[in-house]
Design an enzyme around this catalytic site. Sequence first.
Site, PDB file in Angstrom:
ATOM      1  N   GLY A  93      -2.498 -28.388  -7.719  1.00  0.00           N
ATOM      2  CA  GLY A  93      -1.843 -29.493  -7.002  1.00  0.00           C
ATOM      3  C   GLY A  93      -1.577 -30.650  -7.936  1.00  0.00           C
ATOM      4  O   GLY A  93      -2.107 -30.717  -9.038  1.00  0.00           O
ATOM      5  N   GLY A  95      -2.196 -33.627  -9.632  1.00  0.00           N
ATOM      6  CA  GLY A  95      -3.385 -34.432  -9.864  1.00  0.00           C
ATOM      7  C   GLY A  95      -3.053 -35.794 -10.431  1.00  0.00           C
ATOM      8  O   GLY A  95      -3.877 -36.705 -10.447  1.00  0.00           O
ATOM      9  N   LYS A 116       4.844 -39.831 -12.576  1.00  0.00           N
ATOM     10  CA  LYS A 116       3.773 -39.171 -13.337  1.00  0.00           C
ATOM     11  C   LYS A 116       2.851 -40.242 -13.930  1.00  0.00           C
ATOM     12  O   LYS A 116       3.320 -41.132 -14.632  1.00  0.00           O
ATOM     13  CB  LYS A 116       4.402 -38.334 -14.454  1.00  0.00           C
ATOM     14  CG  LYS A 116       3.518 -37.214 -14.926  1.00  0.00           C
ATOM     15  CD  LYS A 116       4.301 -36.217 -15.761  1.00  0.00           C
ATOM     16  CE  LYS A 116       3.357 -35.217 -16.406  1.00  0.00           C
ATOM     17  NZ  LYS A 116       4.071 -34.260 -17.246  1.00  0.00           N
ATOM     18  N   GLY A 129      -5.873 -39.239 -13.109  1.00  0.00           N
ATOM     19  CA  GLY A 129      -4.572 -39.450 -12.476  1.00  0.00           C
ATOM     20  C   GLY A 129      -3.594 -40.258 -13.308  1.00  0.00           C
ATOM     21  O   GLY A 129      -2.515 -40.613 -12.860  1.00  0.00           O
ATOM     22  N   ARG A 179       9.937 -38.659 -13.094  1.00  0.00           N
ATOM     23  CA  ARG A 179      10.579 -37.368 -13.360  1.00  0.00           C
ATOM     24  C   ARG A 179      11.479 -37.045 -12.176  1.00  0.00           C
ATOM     25  O   ARG A 179      11.098 -37.283 -11.031  1.00  0.00           O
ATOM     26  CB  ARG A 179       9.452 -36.350 -13.488  1.00  0.00           C
ATOM     27  CG  ARG A 179       9.841 -34.969 -13.783  1.00  0.00           C
ATOM     28  CD  ARG A 179       8.617 -34.175 -14.206  1.00  0.00           C
ATOM     29  NE  ARG A 179       7.655 -34.036 -13.130  1.00  0.00           N
ATOM     30  CZ  ARG A 179       6.487 -33.399 -13.279  1.00  0.00           C
ATOM     31  NH1 ARG A 179       6.145 -32.867 -14.420  1.00  0.00           N
ATOM     32  NH2 ARG A 179       5.660 -33.280 -12.268  1.00  0.00           N
ATOM     33  N   ARG A 186       7.023 -24.854  -7.664  1.00  0.00           N
ATOM     34  CA  ARG A 186       6.699 -24.013  -8.830  1.00  0.00           C
ATOM     35  C   ARG A 186       6.345 -22.608  -8.368  1.00  0.00           C
ATOM     36  O   ARG A 186       6.122 -22.391  -7.176  1.00  0.00           O
ATOM     37  CB  ARG A 186       5.448 -24.590  -9.519  1.00  0.00           C
ATOM     38  CG  ARG A 186       5.572 -26.024  -9.917  1.00  0.00           C
ATOM     39  CD  ARG A 186       4.354 -26.830  -9.483  1.00  0.00           C
ATOM     40  NE  ARG A 186       4.644 -28.260  -9.615  1.00  0.00           N
ATOM     41  CZ  ARG A 186       4.469 -28.959 -10.725  1.00  0.00           C
ATOM     42  NH1 ARG A 186       3.923 -28.380 -11.761  1.00  0.00           N
ATOM     43  NH2 ARG A 186       4.813 -30.226 -10.781  1.00  0.00           N
ATOM     44  N   ASP A 255       1.924 -22.584 -12.818  1.00  0.00           N
ATOM     45  CA  ASP A 255       2.127 -23.860 -12.116  1.00  0.00           C
ATOM     46  C   ASP A 255       3.108 -24.749 -12.877  1.00  0.00           C
ATOM     47  O   ASP A 255       3.510 -25.797 -12.369  1.00  0.00           O
ATOM     48  CB  ASP A 255       0.797 -24.603 -11.920  1.00  0.00           C
ATOM     49  CG  ASP A 255       0.002 -24.717 -13.207  1.00  0.00           C
ATOM     50  OD1 ASP A 255      -0.338 -23.672 -13.779  1.00  0.00           O
ATOM     51  OD2 ASP A 255      -0.260 -25.842 -13.653  1.00  0.00           O
ATOM     52  N   ASN A 256       3.486 -24.346 -14.069  1.00  0.00           N
ATOM     53  CA  ASN A 256       4.480 -25.104 -14.830  1.00  0.00           C
ATOM     54  C   ASN A 256       5.822 -24.381 -14.868  1.00  0.00           C
ATOM     55  O   ASN A 256       6.680 -24.717 -15.681  1.00  0.00           O
ATOM     56  CB  ASN A 256       3.978 -25.352 -16.257  1.00  0.00           C
ATOM     57  CG  ASN A 256       2.803 -26.313 -16.288  1.00  0.00           C
ATOM     58  OD1 ASN A 256       2.616 -27.092 -15.366  1.00  0.00           O
ATOM     59  ND2 ASN A 256       2.012 -26.245 -17.342  1.00  0.00           N
TER      60      ASN A 256
END
Length: 491
Positions: A93, A95, A116, A129, A179, A186, A255-256
């Site tokens: 998730g 983060g 981000k 974070g 971003r 993803r 996840d990327n």
Amino acid sequence: MAGRSLETLSFDNTYARLPETFSVKQNPTPVASAPYLIHVNRTAAELIDLDPEESVRPEFAGVFGGRMLVPGMEPIAMLYSGHQFGVYVPQLGDGRAILLGEAVNHRGERWDLHLKGGGMTPFSRDGDGRAVLRSTIREYLCCAAMRGLGIPTTQALCLVGNDDKVYREQVETGAMLVRMAPSHVRFGTFEIFYYRKQHEHLTVLADYVIGHHYPHLVGVTDAYARFFNEVVERTAALIAQWQAVGWAHGVMNTDNMSILGLTLDYGPFGFMDEYDSGFICNHSDHNGRYAFNQQPYIGLWNLSCLAQALLPLAGKDALKAGLDRYQELYQQQYLRLMRAKLGLREARPEDDGLVREWLGLLEESHADYTIAFRDLSSFSSVEGTANDRVRDHAVNREHFDEWAARYRERLRAENSRDDERCEQMNRVNPKYVLRNYLAQIAIEKAQQKDFSEIDRLFTLLQDPFKDYPGMDSYAAAPPNWGKHLSVSCSS
Ligand code: AMP
Ligand code: MG
């Protein structure tokens, strides 16, 4: 059309309206110091109809530095999981990224605004974070570089600094980056619902992605299998582009991996300087799982994770058939790009060998990948020409001469004209790439509050094929100190 102000941006937050499990409501956590704008990408601002002049208002750094929201934003942290270095991690998730909202432009196009470094979320695990200036500069510039190269990527709207300390291997300056992408879904977003056996959510997610991003598949028979096939196509095409330009992602965890085939999540990435097929850009990647020459294979591996996650929705055979197409699709795309880099218009059976041998020459010579290709455009097909500018890249001149004879013959076979070819090749072989050492200089200056280098690189990289008078040093191979800079995941 006249740009909108921050307060009049138009939002339609479709992801926030998906079932509750898909995300968690989470506002950014303001930093203690005042955020300040470092750079804004005017082209990206225009994508969301935002007037780039808005960036001079203090509210701009306030909003995109995590201090305040504008009407219509509904910040959430997205849930996903994924395979990291080959191992399934049941929950990841966002983060340290917060989806502020989905901005909609006058053409009806939707852009996620993802902050981000905006602070902790329920998915932060042991993290803080936050993001550091160093890594946000790298991401910001690389997004611009990839876009300039014509490679699908998330975009970066702006870079906002702050004076809060962030603790990594050492104390670093904090920053945030906005971003933008049509979607941040993803492969891992599918995986989490599959492994949790929440097949109803899997269906909702697939229908959402198809409805918004693959609308031509809505209502079509075998829509899920076809959707998978298109993801296979986009991923193969994306990775072929990375390979052609000599770029390594560094952390190709599932996840990327973007469901839209975009370059997503810039961490310890790297453009190669010296050509090394086994180039590992991430110094934490001890086994070279994500080495440059592994990327095409990892693309397939990651797609097979996605196929697995789609099993409840599509037939096994159809998914397998999709996976089986990958290698061929990748190879076709890669060869197409490499032919263009060699200035070849026609496709001939010997091209694959010609490309491989050229790369072999570069590798044995430790030649600079970008410069060698750029110089190749000066190759003369006239018999007896020494072609020193290209030949000088080779340590073994005999090998070069053998290869050059074959290349010359191949060019003649398609009646290639030197001047035309040179021009075409300079449109596909960039002069400027974001070399690690260039990014490093920009980072070190920025840490002293001098952002001029970011601006200079941003300008060059937006059109990296052009000659910029007086800027040749930016196209040069790295000096010794900048040759093997180590870049880690810690960002
Ligand atoms: P990445 O390596 O950037 O793809 O991150 C992998 C996971 O770690 C994602 O879930 C990120 O959101 C999370 N993560 C990375 N850095 C941080 C951080 N500083 N604080 C919280 N979570 C983080
Ligand atoms: Mg990530």
